[in-house]
Every structure is written in structure tokens, then in C-alpha cells.
Design a protein around this motif. Sequence first.
Motif, mmCIF file in Angstrom:
data_model
loop_
_atom_site.group_PDB
_atom_site.id
_atom_site.type_symbol
_atom_site.label_atom_id
_atom_site.label_comp_id
_atom_site.label_asym_id
_atom_site.label_seq_id
_atom_site.Cartn_x
_atom_site.Cartn_y
_atom_site.Cartn_z
ATOM 1 N N TYR B 88 0.815 -1.211 0.000
ATOM 2 C CA TYR B 88 0.000 0.000 0.000
ATOM 3 C C TYR B 88 0.852 1.268 0.000
ATOM 4 O O TYR B 88 0.338 2.368 -0.141
ATOM 5 C CB TYR B 88 -1.012 0.007 1.152
ATOM 6 C CG TYR B 88 -0.424 0.012 2.534
ATOM 7 C CD1 TYR B 88 0.004 1.193 3.120
ATOM 8 C CD2 TYR B 88 -0.305 -1.166 3.268
ATOM 9 C CE1 TYR B 88 0.541 1.205 4.388
ATOM 10 C CE2 TYR B 88 0.220 -1.167 4.537
ATOM 11 C CZ TYR B 88 0.642 0.023 5.099
ATOM 12 O OH TYR B 88 1.175 0.031 6.358
ATOM 13 N N ASP B 90 2.338 1.968 -2.371
ATOM 14 C CA ASP B 90 2.049 2.438 -3.733
ATOM 15 C C ASP B 90 1.116 3.643 -3.730
ATOM 16 O O ASP B 90 1.153 4.459 -4.643
ATOM 17 C CB ASP B 90 1.358 1.322 -4.551
ATOM 18 C CG ASP B 90 2.281 0.151 -4.831
ATOM 19 O OD1 ASP B 90 3.439 0.198 -4.387
ATOM 20 O OD2 ASP B 90 1.830 -0.806 -5.496
ATOM 21 N N GLU B 91 0.246 3.710 -2.716
ATOM 22 C CA GLU B 91 -0.724 4.810 -2.697
ATOM 23 C C GLU B 91 -0.037 6.173 -2.695
ATOM 24 O O GLU B 91 -0.311 6.980 -3.576
ATOM 25 C CB GLU B 91 -1.701 4.652 -1.523
ATOM 26 C CG GLU B 91 -2.649 3.470 -1.730
ATOM 27 C CD GLU B 91 -3.623 3.223 -0.581
ATOM 28 O OE1 GLU B 91 -3.428 3.786 0.512
ATOM 29 O OE2 GLU B 91 -4.587 2.462 -0.789
ATOM 30 N N PRO B 92 0.847 6.449 -1.747
ATOM 31 C CA PRO B 92 1.569 7.717 -1.872
ATOM 32 C C PRO B 92 2.554 7.744 -3.055
ATOM 33 O O PRO B 92 2.731 8.789 -3.670
ATOM 34 C CB PRO B 92 2.314 7.852 -0.541
ATOM 35 C CG PRO B 92 2.265 6.518 0.095
ATOM 36 C CD PRO B 92 1.073 5.812 -0.433
ATOM 37 N N LEU B 93 3.154 6.593 -3.363
ATOM 38 C CA LEU B 93 4.177 6.607 -4.422
ATOM 39 C C LEU B 93 3.592 6.968 -5.783
ATOM 40 O O LEU B 93 4.276 7.565 -6.612
ATOM 41 C CB LEU B 93 4.879 5.245 -4.525
ATOM 42 C CG LEU B 93 5.830 4.876 -3.384
ATOM 43 C CD1 LEU B 93 6.481 3.536 -3.659
ATOM 44 C CD2 LEU B 93 6.892 5.940 -3.179
ATOM 45 N N THR B 94 2.348 6.582 -6.046
ATOM 46 C CA THR B 94 1.758 6.890 -7.346
ATOM 47 C C THR B 94 1.053 8.252 -7.336
ATOM 48 O O THR B 94 0.309 8.575 -8.237
ATOM 49 C CB THR B 94 0.727 5.819 -7.764
ATOM 50 O OG1 THR B 94 -0.284 5.741 -6.756
ATOM 51 C CG2 THR B 94 1.364 4.452 -7.925
ATOM 52 N N SER B 95 1.289 9.017 -6.271
ATOM 53 C CA SER B 95 0.648 10.332 -6.139
ATOM 54 C C SER B 95 1.657 11.443 -6.436
ATOM 55 O O SER B 95 2.857 11.206 -6.429
ATOM 56 C CB SER B 95 0.108 10.490 -4.720
ATOM 57 O OG SER B 95 -0.843 9.489 -4.452
ATOM 58 N N PRO B 96 1.149 12.642 -6.671
ATOM 59 C CA PRO B 96 2.064 13.747 -7.008
ATOM 60 C C PRO B 96 2.752 14.354 -5.796
ATOM 61 O O PRO B 96 2.771 15.559 -5.628
ATOM 62 C CB PRO B 96 1.131 14.760 -7.687
ATOM 63 C CG PRO B 96 -0.196 14.500 -7.103
ATOM 64 C CD PRO B 96 -0.256 13.038 -6.816
ATOM 65 N N LEU B 97 3.295 13.524 -4.923
ATOM 66 C CA LEU B 97 4.052 14.020 -3.771
ATOM 67 C C LEU B 97 5.522 14.092 -4.154
ATOM 68 O O LEU B 97 6.018 13.208 -4.848
ATOM 69 C CB LEU B 97 3.910 13.049 -2.595
ATOM 70 C CG LEU B 97 2.503 12.849 -2.022
ATOM 71 C CD1 LEU B 97 2.463 11.610 -1.138
ATOM 72 C CD2 LEU B 97 2.088 14.071 -1.238
ATOM 73 N N SER B 98 6.210 15.133 -3.676
ATOM 74 C CA SER B 98 7.644 15.176 -3.959
ATOM 75 C C SER B 98 8.339 14.191 -3.027
ATOM 76 O O SER B 98 7.798 13.810 -1.992
ATOM 77 C CB SER B 98 8.189 16.582 -3.746
ATOM 78 O OG SER B 98 8.289 16.856 -2.369
ATOM 79 N N TYR B 99 9.539 13.771 -3.418
ATOM 80 C CA TYR B 99 10.268 12.806 -2.595
ATOM 81 C C TYR B 99 10.588 13.390 -1.224
ATOM 82 O O TYR B 99 10.587 12.678 -0.219
ATOM 83 C CB TYR B 99 11.531 12.348 -3.333
ATOM 84 C CG TYR B 99 11.195 11.697 -4.652
ATOM 85 C CD1 TYR B 99 10.416 10.548 -4.693
ATOM 86 C CD2 TYR B 99 11.605 12.249 -5.870
ATOM 87 C CE1 TYR B 99 10.064 9.959 -5.895
ATOM 88 C CE2 TYR B 99 11.268 11.664 -7.081
ATOM 89 C CZ TYR B 99 10.500 10.524 -7.089
ATOM 90 O OH TYR B 99 10.146 9.945 -8.279
ATOM 91 N N GLY B 248 14.304 5.258 -5.412
ATOM 92 C CA GLY B 248 13.325 4.170 -5.338
ATOM 93 C C GLY B 248 13.881 2.910 -4.697
ATOM 94 O O GLY B 248 13.326 1.830 -4.887
ATOM 95 N N THR B 252 10.710 0.795 -5.709
ATOM 96 C CA THR B 252 10.324 0.532 -7.099
ATOM 97 C C THR B 252 11.267 -0.504 -7.697
ATOM 98 O O THR B 252 12.388 -0.684 -7.232
ATOM 99 C CB THR B 252 10.395 1.824 -7.947
ATOM 100 O OG1 THR B 252 11.722 2.335 -7.892
ATOM 101 C CG2 THR B 252 9.442 2.866 -7.421
#
Lengths: 308, 253
Positions: B88, B90-99, B248, B252
Amino acid sequence: MPPAIETERLVKEYGDLRALDEVSLRVEDGEFFGLLGPNGAGKTTFISILVGLVRLSGGSARVFGHDVVDDYREARDAIGIAPQEFNVDRFFPIEEVLMHKAGYHGITHDEAKERAHEVLKTVGIYEKREQRFDWLSGGMKRRLLLARALVTDPDLLILDEPTAGVDVELRHDLWEIVSDLNANGTTVLLTTHYIEEAERLCDRVAILDHGEVVTVESPEDLMDRGTDTIYVTLEADLDAPPALDGYAIDAWIDAGRLAVQVDDGGAVAPRLLRDLSDGGHEVVDLEIARTSLEDIFVDLTERSGGIS
Amino acid sequence: MWSIGGRALFKREVQRFVRRPKNTFMPPAITNVLYFAVFGIVLGGRIDEIAGFPYVLFILPGLIVLGAVSNAFENAAFSIFHGRWNEYIDEPLTSPLSYTEIVAAYVGASALRGLLVGVIIGAVGRIFTPIGIKHAAVLAVTMVIVCVLFAGLGLIGGLYARDFDDLTVMNQFILRPLVFFGAVFYSLDVLPSTWRTVSLLNPMVYMVDTIRYGLLGYSDLTPTVSVGVLLGATVAVLALDIWLVKRGVGLTD
Ligand SMILES: Nc1ncnc2c1ncn2[C@@H]1O[C@H](COP(=O)(O)OP(=O)(O)OP(=O)(O)O)[C@@H](O)[C@H]1O
Ligand SMILES: [Mg+2]
């Protein structure tokens, strides 16, 4: 408007394995696009690169003109994805899971709540909003994945085998929801193993095999390239198929039945029956097996000289 | 300063532990009641004062640091690893949040948990021994720095862990030794000079010493130097966190 998806010679390598081999694809804004291909073809890998879950090894990919590496935030903001595998936070009630996802996309708390309720109603699990993911049935879990993809109101909706293992009702519900969205301008990228689904929904499909694009065309054209098989049960078993000149691509005996491979089963069946009775064979039963995607696929790869 | 997205992730991470107080705040409270009972009441009278402080008072700052940093570390490591394990994350990872935002949210929430646990241990300690705060600013600044430092380290642990056992190993073989040789239970002055020098390589020593200074006004080292060392380490770890998340690593394929 730039294309919804544009990739140039996209490559992904896992060690020695080339999961994507110079894939160049273009999906237009507003299109309903299918990505087909056998298991392990690279469909999920392709999708995962767009949302940043897989790092590309070569080439480039853009979503509405935003490079998925350099402008990853803009690219990801445009995408709503319902993945093949369940990857949902199981700690929070599903309503909050949706609100969180909306939040990551910059949607404020109150609006996120409103949207969460709206999409839960759209996919038909609003009553379950206070439950956790683990307590949903398999079908409801699929519905939730779609809701999560929709909660950010994406311009590009990506569905990775959304109807794998779901019942007929849910499949039809999903089709309807997604068709409506597409009619209202959302670009859709769908992967599926069901040719019926691709035929019904997609404007164009790409066939991927071993990481390479075999063809891009409309589902109708694709089906025309496939063949059907007519199975005929005869009163008296045959040892060898009779001569069926003109329309049979191939004919053989399959478990006592006569199998005839033809281009278009429905059109040819009457003629086949006539020929058989002219030849003195009494027909007991007849069944037309439509080409499966896999068959078309095998045909395609064989006819194009074979890719292994 | 933060975008709505970064705040949403931070809030989620805070709720993850706030909503389970029995798992979050009860264990350190109970453990420390036991520590204080044993070292303060049962053994306390038999152990000499250290640097003029009763033993239980002398070890209290160390116990606060120990609880705070191990909770900050564990929270970050577990949350990242669990998110990877169940995918899960993935939820933030696939969002437009900066690293940077992703790191700030995970580290920030974990550091907050560490701070809260530190406060709880302090409060428990107060029941057993009269403790005041000598240098409030030094105490506050140092607590924040050390919690962020260990949350940042925990994040790295969470990225590299391959299974739940790895998390246990990190705790047992890295965190514990650092803590036990971190001058929690003794003063550096009791060590022979070689060991004293070796001890200075252990970040825990600076942390315990500075917190002790903040609470008791006593220190073996120079507090400003310690704070400088810790701040430097924290900045370096955060930079590494951001770099790893951007690359990643563990996230990733
Ligand atoms: N993390 C990974 N490490 C190594 N190889 C991988 C990884 N992920 C995928 N692969 C390999 O890459 C290839 C493409 O996989 P992918 O999941 O993209 O296929 P797919 O077309 O989605 O298949 P399916 O229809 O089964 O979902 C496969 O050979 C797969 O084994
Ligand atoms: Mg797949």
C-alpha cells in the motif's frame, strides 16, 4: 492537447530479462485503449512505468506531455490506477483510504470526503464505507480499486485486468461505469484477457508479446484476422476429415468430432452442413468456438513470422 | 510550507499510531515503570550516587532517550516496511508528492511518536524521583533532533529490510548495543581513557549526555559540541533518506 500517453522506444530490463523491448505507443486524449497480450507480455510493467512504480531502463514516456521521470508529479497527478494486485492500506476504513489518496493529490479534507462518498456510490459499496479492506468480498475489493482510481478525478484512467475473476454482474457494472467516464472525456487504458471486453469497449488495442508491440489496430480488425473453429458431431465417426475445399483453413478429428478451422464460423456453418450432408454424413450436433484472444495472438505471431 | 498532499500523508502516519494507544504508548510506560521500580526502589539504595545524583535520577535521561529514539526508529522502519510488504506504499508513491515530502511525512510522524514516548517516560519517572528541567531549550532542541535522526535511520531500515526478521535484527544488533554502550547506565568518567575515546564514536553518547545536561544540568561532554554533532548527523541522514526514496531503493523495481 498532447497525447494521453506517448512512449518512445521504452525499455525495461530485469537483469537479463527484457520485459519491455523498445515499446513505442501513442494513446490519444479521450481514447479507450486496450493493452492485450499473454501472461508475462509486459502489460503491467508498461503501466507501472507510467505511475512510477517501475523505473525505466531506456527510452522515454510522457503522460499528457509530462515526462514520467522529469515531471513525475504532473504525470502522476493526471493518472488514476486500478492495479492488478490489491495494494490497499488495510489499517483504515475504506472511506478514509479514499480520502487519503485524494489528499495526496492536493484535495482538501472536506472535498476529499465528498468525493470519497461519491465514488463509493458510483461503484456501489457506499454502505461498506466504514469497513476495512480485508472485510470486503473479492468483488467489492475490485470495486474499491476502481473507486480509488476515480477519487482524484483523473484524466487518464488505467485499469489492469479489472474484471479478472469477477462475476457477470460486476463485469457489466464496471463496463458501464468506465464507458460513461470515457464518453465524458476520460482517457482509458485497459488491459484484459477477455477479447469480448476489448471488442466491446476499446477504440484501439495494442498487442504486446515478450515486451514487443506486435500490432496496434481496432478490435474489429483484430477479430477479422482471427479464425473460428466449427466442431461437428456426426452420427458415424470419421477416421479422417473429408475434403472441404474453398473455406476450410484446416480440418482434423478432435475426440471423435470433426473440427474445421474457418475465417468466419457463422457465415460458413450452413455451407459446411450442406457439404457434409451432400457427402452422406449425418450431423448430430454443431458448435462454433469463437477465436479466443490467445488464438488470435498465436495466429498473429505465427503469421508474422513468429516471435519467440 | 507543506502542500496539502504532504500534510495528508503526515496525518495518516500520525493516526496510524495515535489510534492504537495500547500498542503505542502503553508498552514504553509499562517497561519504564519496571525500570524505575528495579533501579530506583529495589537496587537504588545499593548503588552509589553518580556525579552527586541518585542512580535512578542519573539514568532517567538515558531511559527517556532510549524510549524516544527506539520508538522513532521502529515506527519509521515498521511503517515503511509494512507498506512495502502489503504494497500500500504504492498509494503515496503513485501520487504527485515530492520525494522530500514523502520523507518529511514519514520521518516527521515517527519523530513525533518518539517525542511523545519521551514525554511519557519523563512523566513516569517524575512519579519515582523528583526531577526538574534545568535547561529547557537544550532539552527540547536535542529531543527533536535525536527523534528526527532515529526516525531517519528507521526509514533507511524500512527500505532495506527484506522481511520482519530484519527489523528485529536491526533492533537487537544495532540499536541495543548502541544504547547499552551509550552511557545510559554509567558516566563516561568511569571508563578507562581508550574506551572513553571509542565511546565518542557512538552517537548515543552525545544524545544521552546532552539530554542529561538539559534535565540535570550535568554533562561529561560539551553540550554545544554534542548538539552540533547530532545536528550534522541528522542532516546527513535526511539527505540520504531523500536520495534513497528518489532512487526508489526498496520501493520501485
Ligand atoms: N519485479 C520483477 N523482477 C523481475 N522480473 C519481473 C518483475 N516484474 C515483472 N517481471 C517479469 O517481466 C515480465 C513482464 O511481466 P508483466 O507483469 O509486465 O506481464 P503482464 O503482461 O502484466 O502479465 P499478466 O497478464 O500475467 O499480468 C515477466 O516475464 C515477469 O516475470
Ligand atoms: Mg499484469
